[in-house]
Design a protein around this motif. Structure first.
Motif: not given
Lengths: 76, 358
Positions: A27-32, A38-39, B2-5, B248-254
């Motif tokens: 969670f602290f490195n989620i942006e990277q 998502l590539s 932020a949400g990812e596009a 992945i954030r949603l998977v981990l939160l679930l």
């Protein structure tokens, strides 16, 4: 409820700490990480699924051990 | 955060912004879904997928996130079932080929609908599949509960009639101890795969189909379904991940809530009757179907297929959220109520045994 041996407290704490550590790192490195995940290539997709398996194993083991220690073990 | 596009043909998809409130809702959703999944035996996604959609996650991202979540959970569950001898590997291998075909078909259809009709079209498609399937299943379970005892026939009846259909090649499955046509196995595998790829879960059709149509024992059906879920989850999640849909954030939160709920729900099954399990199942599945039904007019309006006053669509949208969470919360409260009642009766019995010296 069952005749299984209970897991040790140390084992439970180890899984719990590893799971918490993994969550914090992600969670602290989620942006990277999301830029990589998502590539839309094969390697990032495999890594994403690998991360999911690791977290499910670490956190799942921690919770299973914890519930066993408090007498709520499950065969599920 | 932020949400990812994510760029996709025809539309730029934006993942949901994760605030502390959203994170809490996701964990709560996971807990409810996990508890119901552990209690009912399969499913959970019929709460989690619409639940994520009501939080603003696009339908396709909700399905793919749920598939990734299910994949990890299935590995843990199938390993335990395999140790108990509940997995028929031969049946699993036969089904998995057709299951993967079904998943491929579902992913292709979902991607095509999202690319041509956008988020609203994709949400409409997923919601319609949900309403048809869940309402049918809920009515089937309710009919089974309220049917007079003397009219109830053993579940083997239909299975025996079907297994007598001799369409070669016929295959004998040793662990399940049944001999059936490969074509029936293929049909069930394909339908389970298509459902898994479309709404994120196929088990709630796959398990009853294996029990009622193929005559496989309940525990072997549940174990084999979990074995299959590894492949359908991996294949579906991988396909969606390649298109950038898995958050992945949603998977981990679930996982935060679901893995706890799963263990508690599974334990609760040892404390209740089969009728109570079926009743919870019918209530939760029925309310989930009603909830998705309420959401359809808004998607139809967004697609300009039908026009509804904004007040009505907004009201129905709120009603959809309330019904969904209300149904899941009611199911969870019923399970907790059964656990408390069992513990209380257990304590009273223990005290009585102690006082009478037995």
């Amino acid at each position: 409820m069952s005749g299984k041996t209970k897991p040790s407290l140390w084992q439970t704490l180890l899984f719990l700490l590893l799971a918490i550590g993994a969550y914090l790192v992600i969670f602290f490195n989620i942006e990277q990480l999301n830029q990589f995940y998502l590539s839309k290539a094969i390697l990032p997709a495999v890594c994403l699924l690998g991360t999911v398996i690791c977290i499910a194993f670490l956190y799942g083991s921690a919770i299973s051990n914890l519930l066993s220690l408090v007498g709520l073990e499950s065969d599920h | 955060m932020a949400g990812e596009a994510v760029n996709l043909v025809g539309e730029v998809m934006k993942f949901v912004d994760i605030t502390p409130g959203t994170a809490l809702c996701m964990a709560g959703l996971g807990f409810m879904g996990g508890m119901l999944s552990g209690f009912i035996g399969s499913g959970g996604a019929f709460i989690m997928t619409p639940g994520m959609m009501s939080l603003g996650v696009p339908g396709i991202a909700a399905v793919s996130t749920n598939l990734a979540h299910k994949f990890g959970k299935a590995i843990v569950g199938a390993r335990k079932h395999a140790k108990m001898g509940n997995v028929d590997a031969r049946l699993g291998v036969c089904m998995v080929i057709f299951l993967l075909l079904g998943v491929q078909l579902a992913v292709y259809l979902n991607k095509y609908i999202f690319a041509t009709l956008g988020k609203a079209g994709s949400n409409l498609y997923i919601s319609v599949v949900f309403v048809i399937l869940l309402s049918g299943l809920s009515l089937f379970i309710l009919r089974d509960i309220f049917r007079p005892q003397e009219r109830k026939t053993p579940s083997q009846g239909l299975a025996q009639r079907i297994s007598s259909i001799n369409i070669p090649p016929m295959i004998y499955f040793k662990v399940a101890n049944v001999r059936v046509s490969l074509w029936l196995v293929a049909l069930i595998g394909m339908a389970t795969g298509w459902l898994a790829g479309t709404v994120g879960v196929g088990g709630f059709i796959g398990v009853p189909a294996m029990i009622y149509v193929l005559g496989i024992p309940t525990m072997v059906a549940a174990g084999t379904e979990l074995f299959l879920a590894i492949f359908s989850g991996a294949s579906g999640a991988f396909q969606y991940a390649l298109n950038g849909f898995v958050d992945i954030r949603l998977v981990l939160l679930l996982y935060v809530g679901s893995l706890v709920g799963l263990q508690i729900g599974a334990n609760a099954t040892k404390m209740v009757s089969e009728l109570q399990i079926k009743f919870v199942m019918a209530v939760v599945i029925g309310m989930s179907a009603v909830s998705r039904g309420f959401a359809i007019p808004k998607y139809l309006s967004d697609l300009q297929i039908a026009s509804f006053p904004a007040d009505i669509t907004n009201f129905l949208d709120v009603a959809a959220t309330v019904t969904l969470y209300g149904g899941a919360a009611l199911g969870v409260l019923m399970i907790i109520g059964y656990i408390i009642r069992y513990k209380r009766e257990h304590r009273v019995n223990a005290q009585y045994s102690q006082s009478t010296g037995h």
